[in-house]
Design a protein around this motif. Structure first.
Motif, PDB file in Angstrom:
ATOM      1  N   ALA A  85       0.857  -1.184   0.000  1.00  0.00           N
ATOM      2  CA  ALA A  85       0.000   0.000   0.000  1.00  0.00           C
ATOM      3  C   ALA A  85       0.895   1.237   0.000  1.00  0.00           C
ATOM      4  CB  ALA A  85      -0.919   0.000   1.209  1.00  0.00           C
ATOM      5  N   ARG A  86       0.621   2.146  -0.916  1.00  0.00           N
ATOM      6  CA  ARG A  86       1.433   3.366  -1.023  1.00  0.00           C
ATOM      7  C   ARG A  86       0.803   4.547  -0.308  1.00  0.00           C
ATOM      8  NH1 ARG A  86       3.683   3.009  -7.192  1.00  0.00           N
ATOM      9  NH2 ARG A  86       5.212   1.377  -6.749  1.00  0.00           N
ATOM     10  N   HIS A  87      -0.510   4.735  -0.508  1.00  0.00           N
ATOM     11  CA  HIS A  87      -1.200   5.793   0.235  1.00  0.00           C
ATOM     12  C   HIS A  87      -2.709   5.590   0.192  1.00  0.00           C
ATOM     13  CE1 HIS A  87      -1.318   7.676  -3.807  1.00  0.00           C
ATOM     14  NE2 HIS A  87      -2.423   8.241  -3.379  1.00  0.00           N
ATOM     15  N   THR A  88      -3.362   6.253   1.127  1.00  0.00           N
ATOM     16  CA  THR A  88      -4.813   6.157   1.265  1.00  0.00           C
ATOM     17  C   THR A  88      -5.404   7.551   1.334  1.00  0.00           C
ATOM     18  OG1 THR A  88      -4.596   4.080   2.490  1.00  0.00           O
ATOM     19  CG2 THR A  88      -6.684   5.259   2.712  1.00  0.00           C
ATOM     20  N   ASN A  93     -17.178   9.006   3.800  1.00  0.00           N
ATOM     21  CA  ASN A  93     -17.359   7.548   3.900  1.00  0.00           C
ATOM     22  C   ASN A  93     -16.815   6.803   2.688  1.00  0.00           C
ATOM     23  OD1 ASN A  93     -18.611   7.597   6.434  1.00  0.00           O
ATOM     24  ND2 ASN A  93     -20.567   8.125   5.514  1.00  0.00           N
ATOM     25  N   GLN A  94     -15.984   7.454   1.904  1.00  0.00           N
ATOM     26  CA  GLN A  94     -15.380   6.845   0.726  1.00  0.00           C
ATOM     27  C   GLN A  94     -13.861   6.885   0.871  1.00  0.00           C
ATOM     28  OE1 GLN A  94     -17.465   5.640  -1.773  1.00  0.00           O
ATOM     29  NE2 GLN A  94     -19.089   6.236  -0.369  1.00  0.00           N
ATOM     30  N   ALA A  95     -13.190   5.868   0.341  1.00  0.00           N
ATOM     31  CA  ALA A  95     -11.725   5.839   0.417  1.00  0.00           C
ATOM     32  C   ALA A  95     -11.142   5.228  -0.849  1.00  0.00           C
ATOM     33  CB  ALA A  95     -11.271   5.033   1.636  1.00  0.00           C
ATOM     34  N   ARG A  96      -9.894   5.596  -1.098  1.00  0.00           N
ATOM     35  CA  ARG A  96      -9.127   5.025  -2.199  1.00  0.00           C
ATOM     36  C   ARG A  96      -7.779   4.626  -1.622  1.00  0.00           C
ATOM     37  NH1 ARG A  96      -6.255   8.476  -6.873  1.00  0.00           N
ATOM     38  NH2 ARG A  96      -5.442   9.375  -4.965  1.00  0.00           N
ATOM     39  N   VAL A  97      -7.416   3.352  -1.802  1.00  0.00           N
ATOM     40  CA  VAL A  97      -6.115   2.874  -1.355  1.00  0.00           C
ATOM     41  C   VAL A  97      -5.317   2.515  -2.603  1.00  0.00           C
ATOM     42  CG1 VAL A  97      -4.858   1.182   0.027  1.00  0.00           C
ATOM     43  CG2 VAL A  97      -7.097   2.018   0.805  1.00  0.00           C
ATOM     44  N   VAL A  98      -4.201   3.193  -2.786  1.00  0.00           N
ATOM     45  CA  VAL A  98      -3.343   2.967  -3.945  1.00  0.00           C
ATOM     46  C   VAL A  98      -2.226   2.026  -3.520  1.00  0.00           C
ATOM     47  CG1 VAL A  98      -1.829   4.035  -5.657  1.00  0.00           C
ATOM     48  CG2 VAL A  98      -3.888   5.238  -4.877  1.00  0.00           C
TER      49      VAL A  98
END
Length: 136
Positions: A85-88, A93-98
């Motif tokens: 995981a590089r960043h979040t 209530n929404q998220a993106r995990v790269v």
């Protein structure tokens, strides 16, 4: 001698316990943990565990598209090994995990963070992400 909390502090603590409020870093950490849990299940080929991490609409979409149970349909997808995981990013209530080789989108439900889209790759320009797993 008994110490008493000021009334406004006691009310704030009570409201936080009732509403399930959390700090931005707690939300980010929880979303990252949920995405990692999903990615580890995919890496291990534990399709039942990966399906349990999916949001209901994403699971339903996968089952309808694959015309089979979620674990069977997910096992047929060509999902990448996400890597580290590089960043979040969390917005409400929404998220993106790269991850190194994947991007995972999540939504927060009463039961916790669930994956709404995975196997996502950024497209050129202003085009939306292209995702292997997604909900409606």
């Amino acid at each position: 001698m008994m110490r008493r909390l000021p009334v406004h502090l006691a009310v704030a603590v009570s409201l936080a316990a009732v509403c399930g409020c959390s700090t931005p870093s707690e939300r980010r950490d929880a979303a990252t943990a949920a995405a990692r849990h999903y990615a580890q299940a995919v890496r291990a080929g534990d399709w039942a565990m990966a399906c349990a991490a999916l949001a209901p609409t994403s699971r339903e979409e996968l089952e309808q598209a694959g015309k089979s149970s979620c674990p069977d349909a997910l096992g047929q997808e060509e999902l990448p090994d996400a890597g580290e995981a590089r960043h979040t990013d969390v917005h409400g209530n929404q998220a993106r995990v790269v991850f190194a080789q994947d991007t995972v989108f999540l939504a927060r439900f009463p039961s916790g963070w669930k994956v709404t889209a995975a196997g996502c790759h950024e497209q050129a320009g202003d085009e939306p992400y292209q995702c292997e797993i997604k909900g409606r």
